[in-house]
Write a protein that holds these residues in place. Structure first.
Motif, PDB file in Angstrom:
ATOM      1  N   LEU A   1       4.666 -53.494  -0.621  1.00 56.82           N
ATOM      2  CA  LEU A   1       3.920 -54.005   0.529  1.00 56.82           C
ATOM      3  C   LEU A   1       4.767 -54.950   1.374  1.00 56.82           C
ATOM      4  O   LEU A   1       4.771 -54.863   2.607  1.00 56.82           O
ATOM      5  CB  LEU A   1       2.646 -54.712   0.071  1.00 56.82           C
ATOM      6  CG  LEU A   1       1.529 -53.837  -0.452  1.00 56.82           C
ATOM      7  CD1 LEU A   1       0.392 -54.694  -0.984  1.00 56.82           C
ATOM      8  CD2 LEU A   1       1.023 -52.885   0.619  1.00 56.82           C
ATOM      9  N   LEU A   2       5.474 -55.864   0.709  1.00 52.01           N
ATOM     10  CA  LEU A   2       6.334 -56.780   1.465  1.00 52.01           C
ATOM     11  C   LEU A   2       7.458 -56.036   2.162  1.00 52.01           C
ATOM     12  O   LEU A   2       7.807 -56.356   3.302  1.00 52.01           O
ATOM     13  CB  LEU A   2       6.914 -57.864   0.550  1.00 52.01           C
ATOM     14  CG  LEU A   2       6.069 -59.107   0.358  1.00 52.01           C
ATOM     15  CD1 LEU A   2       6.802 -60.129  -0.513  1.00 52.01           C
ATOM     16  CD2 LEU A   2       5.649 -59.730   1.656  1.00 52.01           C
ATOM     17  N   ALA A   3       8.011 -55.035   1.508  1.00 55.14           N
ATOM     18  CA  ALA A   3       9.057 -54.230   2.136  1.00 55.14           C
ATOM     19  C   ALA A   3       8.517 -53.525   3.378  1.00 55.14           C
ATOM     20  O   ALA A   3       9.202 -53.452   4.408  1.00 55.14           O
ATOM     21  CB  ALA A   3       9.619 -53.209   1.150  1.00 55.14           C
ATOM     22  N   ALA A   4       7.294 -53.022   3.307  1.00 50.07           N
ATOM     23  CA  ALA A   4       6.685 -52.366   4.468  1.00 50.07           C
ATOM     24  C   ALA A   4       6.498 -53.368   5.606  1.00 50.07           C
ATOM     25  O   ALA A   4       6.726 -53.028   6.775  1.00 50.07           O
ATOM     26  CB  ALA A   4       5.351 -51.734   4.082  1.00 50.07           C
ATOM     27  N   CYS A   5       6.110 -54.572   5.279  1.00 52.61           N
ATOM     28  CA  CYS A   5       5.971 -55.600   6.321  1.00 52.61           C
ATOM     29  C   CYS A   5       7.323 -55.910   6.950  1.00 52.61           C
ATOM     30  O   CYS A   5       7.436 -55.999   8.174  1.00 52.61           O
ATOM     31  CB  CYS A   5       5.376 -56.879   5.734  1.00 52.61           C
ATOM     32  SG  CYS A   5       3.663 -56.733   5.200  1.00 52.61           S
ATOM     33  N   LYS A   6       8.339 -56.058   6.130  1.00 51.31           N
ATOM     34  CA  LYS A   6       9.678 -56.335   6.648  1.00 51.31           C
ATOM     35  C   LYS A   6      10.192 -55.171   7.463  1.00 51.31           C
ATOM     36  O   LYS A   6      10.865 -55.357   8.486  1.00 51.31           O
ATOM     37  CB  LYS A   6      10.636 -56.655   5.507  1.00 51.31           C
ATOM     38  CG  LYS A   6      10.339 -57.977   4.852  1.00 51.31           C
ATOM     39  CD  LYS A   6      11.255 -58.238   3.667  1.00 51.31           C
ATOM     40  CE  LYS A   6      10.885 -59.522   2.982  1.00 51.31           C
ATOM     41  NZ  LYS A   6      11.720 -59.784   1.818  1.00 51.31           N
ATOM     42  N   HIS A   7       9.871 -53.974   7.054  1.00 56.48           N
ATOM     43  CA  HIS A   7      10.283 -52.788   7.823  1.00 56.48           C
ATOM     44  C   HIS A   7       9.590 -52.763   9.181  1.00 56.48           C
ATOM     45  O   HIS A   7      10.176 -52.364  10.171  1.00 56.48           O
ATOM     46  CB  HIS A   7       9.955 -51.516   7.036  1.00 56.48           C
ATOM     47  CG  HIS A   7      10.325 -50.267   7.754  1.00 56.48           C
ATOM     48  ND1 HIS A   7      11.622 -49.885   7.953  1.00 56.48           N
ATOM     49  CD2 HIS A   7       9.553 -49.315   8.354  1.00 56.48           C
ATOM     50  CE1 HIS A   7      11.648 -48.751   8.640  1.00 56.48           C
ATOM     51  NE2 HIS A   7      10.391 -48.402   8.887  1.00 56.48           N
TER      52      HIS A   7
END
Length: 184
Positions: free
Chosen positions: A174-180
């Protein structure tokens, strides 16, 4: 990265992590309709803290803003220990500025670790965000909501169980998706 991308990533984090997992049961009430102010502070530690003071003053003057998420864009606070140093100064300054009891300061960081817990515990994800964030909340609002909420300890217990149940990999993605999202 620019400020608009940082704000978009943080807004997505509020929606997809904080609200979706009910980490803060009050967040949805200020998100829809949008009563959250997102802003980015840059510069050295002194400039970051000056931005925090300006946000306190803005909250003083604008009752339509329920809460502020101050996103910190500074190399020193990308490191969690550096962030904790700025947080410690911010907490002291909240007192010095006369805002103790007026505003509460919460903190979020991509590498947040609760003292005394394993660094690999998924429970840290309740306070992990795409960027370092200082969160200003109105004390009156917190007290009013908690009066209607019941036992605030259930928030902590529910969050603990949710993070353990979902696991580290779930929240990492989820955090990776936000950063992406910031790169869109």
């Amino acid at each position: 990265m620019n400020a608009l991308q940082q704000i978009a990533a943080t807004r997505q984090w509020v929606d997809d992590v904080v609200i979706a997992h009910n980490f803060c049961p009050f967040a949805r009430f200020v998100r829809h309709p949008e009563k959250i102010r997102y802003c980015v502070a840059t510069g050295d530690a002194g400039e970051l803290l000056e931005s925090l003071f300006q946000e306190c003053q803005l909250l003083d003057d604008d009752s339509d803003i329920a809460t502020t998420l101050l996103i910190l864009d500074n190399d020193d606070v990308e490191n969690f220990d550096g962030f904790l140093d700025v947080l410690s100064m911010a907490e002291r300054l909240i007192d010095d500025w006369g805002y103790r009891g007026v505003y509460q300061l919460a903190s979020f960081h991509p590498d947040y670790v609760f003292e005394g817990e394993s660094p690999y515990s998924p429970t840290h994800f309740t306070n992990r965000s795409p960027y370092p964030v200082l969160h200003l909340l109105r004390e009156d609002d917190i007290e009013r909501v908690l009066a209607d909420f019941g036992d605030p300890e259930t928030i902590y217990r529910d969050n603990f169980h949710t993070t353990i149940e979902k696991g580290e990999a779930h929240f990492q993605s989820l955090l990776a998706a936000c950063k992406h999202a910031r790169n869109k």
